[in-house]
Design a protein around this motif. Structure first.
Motif, mmCIF file in Angstrom:
data_model
loop_
_atom_site.group_PDB
_atom_site.id
_atom_site.type_symbol
_atom_site.label_atom_id
_atom_site.label_comp_id
_atom_site.label_asym_id
_atom_site.label_seq_id
_atom_site.Cartn_x
_atom_site.Cartn_y
_atom_site.Cartn_z
ATOM 1 N N THR A 206 -19.150 21.136 3.286
ATOM 2 C CA THR A 206 -19.563 21.648 4.947
ATOM 3 C C THR A 206 -21.157 21.275 4.955
ATOM 4 O O THR A 206 -21.689 22.225 4.350
ATOM 5 C CB THR A 206 -18.962 22.645 5.335
ATOM 6 N N ALA A 210 -17.612 25.255 10.424
ATOM 7 C CA ALA A 210 -15.867 25.030 10.532
ATOM 8 C C ALA A 210 -15.570 25.969 11.570
ATOM 9 O O ALA A 210 -15.961 27.098 11.684
ATOM 10 C CB ALA A 210 -15.258 25.453 9.171
ATOM 11 N N TYR A 314 -7.794 23.820 12.086
ATOM 12 C CA TYR A 314 -9.301 23.928 11.842
ATOM 13 C C TYR A 314 -9.959 22.647 11.963
ATOM 14 O O TYR A 314 -9.621 21.504 11.784
ATOM 15 C CB TYR A 314 -9.764 24.639 10.551
ATOM 16 N N ASP A 316 -13.673 21.222 10.668
ATOM 17 C CA ASP A 316 -14.556 21.126 9.579
ATOM 18 C C ASP A 316 -15.488 19.910 9.898
ATOM 19 O O ASP A 316 -15.089 18.919 9.410
ATOM 20 C CB ASP A 316 -14.011 21.243 8.255
ATOM 21 N N ASP A 317 -16.788 20.077 10.323
ATOM 22 C CA ASP A 317 -17.807 19.274 10.374
ATOM 23 C C ASP A 317 -17.058 17.988 11.266
ATOM 24 O O ASP A 317 -17.183 16.676 10.761
ATOM 25 C CB ASP A 317 -18.174 18.413 8.914
ATOM 26 N N TRP A 329 -15.544 29.266 0.906
ATOM 27 C CA TRP A 329 -16.696 28.611 0.977
ATOM 28 C C TRP A 329 -18.014 29.408 0.224
ATOM 29 O O TRP A 329 -17.834 30.558 0.402
ATOM 30 C CB TRP A 329 -17.091 28.440 2.253
#
Length: 341
Positions: A206, A210, A314, A316-317, A329
């Motif tokens: 990441t 997120a 979710y 994430d980026d 993470w």
């Protein structure tokens, strides 16, 4: 003078990171919808944003580099294997221990033309997979707080130089140049700016952040439950109805319906900032129920999320997914870098 590889991710179905033209908001494709979109300010990838014709900034940057004496090669990668072929040019000479390692003195510089943060992440993910040594072969020269060496600096060429939409991509958050000629100058005259990297136990990385959670058709956040723990701090034990959980390496995933979630995310401090939004019912003096949103925050080296619900959507980026099991993470301080003025 330098050899410069200007890498664009292809538009085919197998394009890593969802290339321009394969479901990305760029260039008139279908917009990538965030979980909770409409309720949460979630970062780049919104439908109203459209990039300019991708070839124009790429060719402008290439012409500027060539005019400065660089040897430029344009490469379009349609798969991870084709990305890896480009990254192999950044390898150092063979080491006695047989590990593949980046060359800190390489005369080859890499520029990634990005239609989305997810595309940049796709390239950095391949860098990690290329250079991260197996735990059983961890070398003595690897920093104690890292699992990867210093990754080679990456030049970032946004394919939407104007960035007319309301959300800021990672390049904008980092203050990187957007004009192709300015990007070329950063590649040739700039210095590496080292940034933290979030790795996770799902095998990905990441760069920005997120956001976990979803929304109904009216844009109202849908509560979900999960245990969220940052180092030794427990933000939720799994009993609270969470409206959102933001995990930030930078500041792109920072708001829920205008309510600040992340307030101090810094991609250079070696820490991850995490916030959860929890609805709290209170009563007025007249006995009327009111709901306010409580935001709990913590910062640390690692975060673990254990969903209690079956699946938690979710983003994430800018890339969609669903969390159905524990995900952790952790920060890799200064692991990756961008060319900056």
């Amino acid at each position: 003078m330098y050899d410069v590889v200007l890498l664009t991710l292809g538009s085919g179905r197998d394009a890593p990171g969802g290339g321009c033209g394969s479901g990305d908001a760029c260039c008139g494709g279908a917009a990538e919808k965030a979980p909770g979109q409409g309720a949460a300010e979630t970062g780049p990838g919104r439908a109203e944003e459209r990039c300019a014709t991708p070839r124009v900034p790429v060719l402008t940057c290439a012409d500027t580099l060539t005019a400065r004496g660089a040897r430029v090669e344009l490469v379009t990668a349609h798969s991870d294997a084709e990305i890896d072929e480009v990254l192999a040019r950044l390898d150092a000479p063979p080491r006695p221990d047989g590990l593949t390692w980046p060359d800190p003195d390489s005369k080859t510089r890499l520029v990634v033309a990005t239609a989305s943060d997810g595309q940049l992440r796709a390239v950095v993910r391949r860098l990690v997979r290329r250079y991260a040594p197996p735990p059983s072969r961890r070398p003595a020269d690897l920093p104690a707080n890292r699992t990867v060496p210093d990754l080679p600096p990456v030049g970032v060429l946004p394919l939407d130089p104007a960035r007319t939409g309301g959300q800021r991509d990672l390049a904008a958050q980092l203050g990187l140049p957007r004009d192709p000629a300015a990007v070329a100058a950063a590649i040739l005259d700039g210095t590496p700016r080292r940034l933290d990297l979030l790795r996770n136990d799902g095998g990905s990385v990441t760069l920005d952040g997120a956001l976990l959670g979803a929304a109904d058709d009216a844009g109202r956040p849908l509560p979900w439950r999960g245990r969220v723990e940052v180092d030794d701090a427990v933000l939720s034990a799994g009993d609270d109805p969470l409206l959102a959980c933001a995990i930030g390496n930078s500041s792109g995933y920072a708001q829920l319906d205008g309510l600040p979630l992340l307030t101090a995310a810094d991609p250079t401090d070696g820490l991850v900032e995490v916030a959860v939004a929890v609805p709290v019912v209170t009563r007025s003096a007249l006995g009327r129920k009111r709901v306010r949103i409580e935001v709990r925050r913590a910062r640390g080296r690692a975060v673990a999320v254990v969903p209690r619900d079956e699946r938690v959507p979710y983003l994430d980026d800018g890339v969609e997914g669903e969390l159905s099991r524990k995900r952790s993470w952790w920060t890799e301080p200064g692991a990756w870098a961008v060319w900056a003025v």
